[in-house]
Design a protein around this motif. Sequence first.
Motif, PDB file in Angstrom:
ATOM      1  N   MET A   1       0.836  -1.208   0.000  1.00 34.69           N
ATOM      2  CA  MET A   1       0.000   0.000   0.000  1.00 34.69           C
ATOM      3  C   MET A   1       0.868   1.255   0.000  1.00 34.69           C
ATOM      4  O   MET A   1       0.754   2.119   0.859  1.00 34.69           O
ATOM      5  CB  MET A   1      -0.899   0.009   1.219  1.00 34.69           C
ATOM      6  CG  MET A   1      -2.213  -0.707   1.005  1.00 34.69           C
ATOM      7  SD  MET A   1      -3.591   0.127   1.808  1.00 34.69           S
ATOM      8  CE  MET A   1      -3.126   0.047   3.526  1.00 34.69           C
ATOM      9  N   GLU A 124      -6.914   2.784  -4.201  1.00 36.69           N
ATOM     10  CA  GLU A 124      -5.694   2.769  -3.383  1.00 36.69           C
ATOM     11  C   GLU A 124      -5.629   4.042  -2.536  1.00 36.69           C
ATOM     12  O   GLU A 124      -6.213   5.074  -2.907  1.00 36.69           O
ATOM     13  CB  GLU A 124      -4.440   2.648  -4.257  1.00 36.69           C
ATOM     14  CG  GLU A 124      -4.272   3.738  -5.286  1.00 36.69           C
ATOM     15  CD  GLU A 124      -3.056   3.486  -6.186  1.00 36.69           C
ATOM     16  OE1 GLU A 124      -1.939   3.743  -5.736  1.00 36.69           O
ATOM     17  OE2 GLU A 124      -3.252   3.035  -7.332  1.00 36.69           O
ATOM     18  N   PHE A 149       1.695   6.868   8.132  1.00 37.60           N
ATOM     19  CA  PHE A 149       0.670   6.045   7.477  1.00 37.60           C
ATOM     20  C   PHE A 149       1.144   4.589   7.377  1.00 37.60           C
ATOM     21  O   PHE A 149       0.375   3.657   7.601  1.00 37.60           O
ATOM     22  CB  PHE A 149       0.354   6.592   6.084  1.00 37.60           C
ATOM     23  CG  PHE A 149      -0.586   5.710   5.308  1.00 37.60           C
ATOM     24  CD1 PHE A 149      -1.963   5.806   5.482  1.00 37.60           C
ATOM     25  CD2 PHE A 149      -0.096   4.761   4.425  1.00 37.60           C
ATOM     26  CE1 PHE A 149      -2.823   4.965   4.788  1.00 37.60           C
ATOM     27  CE2 PHE A 149      -0.947   3.927   3.719  1.00 37.60           C
ATOM     28  CZ  PHE A 149      -2.313   4.023   3.906  1.00 37.60           C
ATOM     29  N   ASP A 150       2.432   4.405   7.065  1.00 40.55           N
ATOM     30  CA  ASP A 150       2.983   3.050   6.955  1.00 40.55           C
ATOM     31  C   ASP A 150       2.797   2.281   8.260  1.00 40.55           C
ATOM     32  O   ASP A 150       2.632   1.075   8.262  1.00 40.55           O
ATOM     33  CB  ASP A 150       4.481   3.104   6.610  1.00 40.55           C
ATOM     34  CG  ASP A 150       4.688   3.426   5.136  1.00 40.55           C
ATOM     35  OD1 ASP A 150       3.730   3.276   4.360  1.00 40.55           O
ATOM     36  OD2 ASP A 150       5.806   3.847   4.765  1.00 40.55           O
ATOM     37  N   ARG A 151       2.820   3.025   9.359  1.00 44.17           N
ATOM     38  CA  ARG A 151       2.676   2.396  10.675  1.00 44.17           C
ATOM     39  C   ARG A 151       1.205   2.149  11.010  1.00 44.17           C
ATOM     40  O   ARG A 151       0.837   1.076  11.462  1.00 44.17           O
ATOM     41  CB  ARG A 151       3.299   3.346  11.715  1.00 44.17           C
ATOM     42  CG  ARG A 151       3.680   2.727  13.023  1.00 44.17           C
ATOM     43  CD  ARG A 151       4.493   3.711  13.858  1.00 44.17           C
ATOM     44  NE  ARG A 151       3.720   4.858  14.314  1.00 44.17           N
ATOM     45  CZ  ARG A 151       2.925   4.855  15.380  1.00 44.17           C
ATOM     46  NH1 ARG A 151       2.784   3.761  16.100  1.00 44.17           N
ATOM     47  NH2 ARG A 151       2.257   5.942  15.735  1.00 44.17           N
ATOM     48  N   ARG A 153      -1.672   2.669   8.879  1.00 43.44           N
ATOM     49  CA  ARG A 153      -2.540   2.182   7.789  1.00 43.44           C
ATOM     50  C   ARG A 153      -3.948   2.767   7.852  1.00 43.44           C
ATOM     51  O   ARG A 153      -4.926   2.062   7.648  1.00 43.44           O
ATOM     52  CB  ARG A 153      -2.625   0.638   7.830  1.00 43.44           C
ATOM     53  CG  ARG A 153      -1.306  -0.046   7.742  1.00 43.44           C
ATOM     54  CD  ARG A 153      -0.963  -0.322   6.318  1.00 43.44           C
ATOM     55  NE  ARG A 153       0.441  -0.067   6.062  1.00 43.44           N
ATOM     56  CZ  ARG A 153       0.997  -0.104   4.874  1.00 43.44           C
ATOM     57  NH1 ARG A 153       0.285  -0.362   3.811  1.00 43.44           N
ATOM     58  NH2 ARG A 153       2.259   0.150   4.711  1.00 43.44           N
ATOM     59  N   SER A 154      -4.045   4.054   8.211  1.00 43.27           N
ATOM     60  CA  SER A 154      -5.360   4.706   8.308  1.00 43.27           C
ATOM     61  C   SER A 154      -5.267   6.097   7.701  1.00 43.27           C
ATOM     62  O   SER A 154      -4.173   6.655   7.598  1.00 43.27           O
ATOM     63  CB  SER A 154      -5.770   4.879   9.771  1.00 43.27           C
ATOM     64  OG  SER A 154      -5.862   3.639  10.399  1.00 43.27           O
ATOM     65  N   THR A 210      -7.946   6.995   2.531  1.00 39.91           N
ATOM     66  CA  THR A 210      -8.216   5.671   1.963  1.00 39.91           C
ATOM     67  C   THR A 210      -9.304   5.862   0.899  1.00 39.91           C
ATOM     68  O   THR A 210     -10.105   6.807   0.980  1.00 39.91           O
ATOM     69  CB  THR A 210      -8.695   4.689   3.053  1.00 39.91           C
ATOM     70  OG1 THR A 210      -9.852   5.232   3.672  1.00 39.91           O
ATOM     71  CG2 THR A 210      -7.613   4.448   4.098  1.00 39.91           C
TER      72      THR A 210
END
Length: 288
Positions: A1, A124, A149-151, A153-154, A210
């Motif tokens: 993602m 995406e 965001f990578d941590r 995911r929201s 998202t």
Amino acid sequence: MKIKKAVFPVAGLGTRFLPATKAMPKEMLPVVDKPLIQYAVEEALASGIEQIIFVTGSGKSALEDHFDTNRELERILKEKQKDTLLRSVQSIVPESLNIVYTRQSKPLGLGHAIWCARDIVGDEPFAVLLADDLLQSEVPPLYQMINEFDRLRSSMVAAMEVPSEETHKYGIIDPGLEIGGTVQVVNMIEKPSPKEAPSNLAVIGRYILTPRIFKHLERHQKGAGDEIQLTDAMSALLAEQPIFGYKFKGKRYDCGDKVGFQVANMAFALERPEMREELIENLRDLVG
Ligand code: UTP
């Protein structure tokens, strides 16, 4: 993602800068010698974005030309051996960058502008940058957010504390738990009066969203100022997914506002060694 796409809504009317913005987009106003939009595009590139999606409106051709090659200008600069200027013109669009344009036929609001990019974004997560929020920091603010965001995911918004009497100018966060500068968003309200505001934590023009947001934007529900607001769609998204506010490290200049725009010009010009001394002398004279 991985976040590869960034949406730049540039279809607003920029009424606060009329008549300057009658035939020219607000995002083309220069801070020192670069248009606002170029600062934001550079931030996106430095944050790993691969595709830029401009949501434009009528009268935005200057912006399209800015991100296109100008062969005649390049030829003249080459002939006159103005190499530094030539490089500054050629480096605006790196070859690896992919630019896509779409149109918002009527300025129905920021939420509507983002909805216009739905087919290009697809399914995406993506970034949104508002070029009139000019941010200055060592690490690009969008890069800071992408790491977070990578941590998590929201979805997330850049956030900043503002004077309590100015809440009516911003989307305001009702904050929950805060860990290390990242705040859980309980609710978001667009432009509340200081009395109604749940906090003084304001949303700044950088978002990671998202694709679920499009489900809420497609309702085309009008909110504050009779516009389709992104804040309202994000409030609705909160019922399904968490959203976080990220207190980015750096300074922010509100270039959608005349005073903020002038301050940004001063701040950026004072950082240029070739301009600094002369500018300070002139400012001293002006202020008396
Ligand atoms: P603003 O509300 O700050 O911009 O929108 P505006 O409406 O152009 O300016 P004023 O208030 O009349 O002076 C924030 C961002 O959203 C874009 C604007 O271009 C700006 O980058 N926007 C706004 C759109 O793309 N479409 C819209 O319908 C509204």
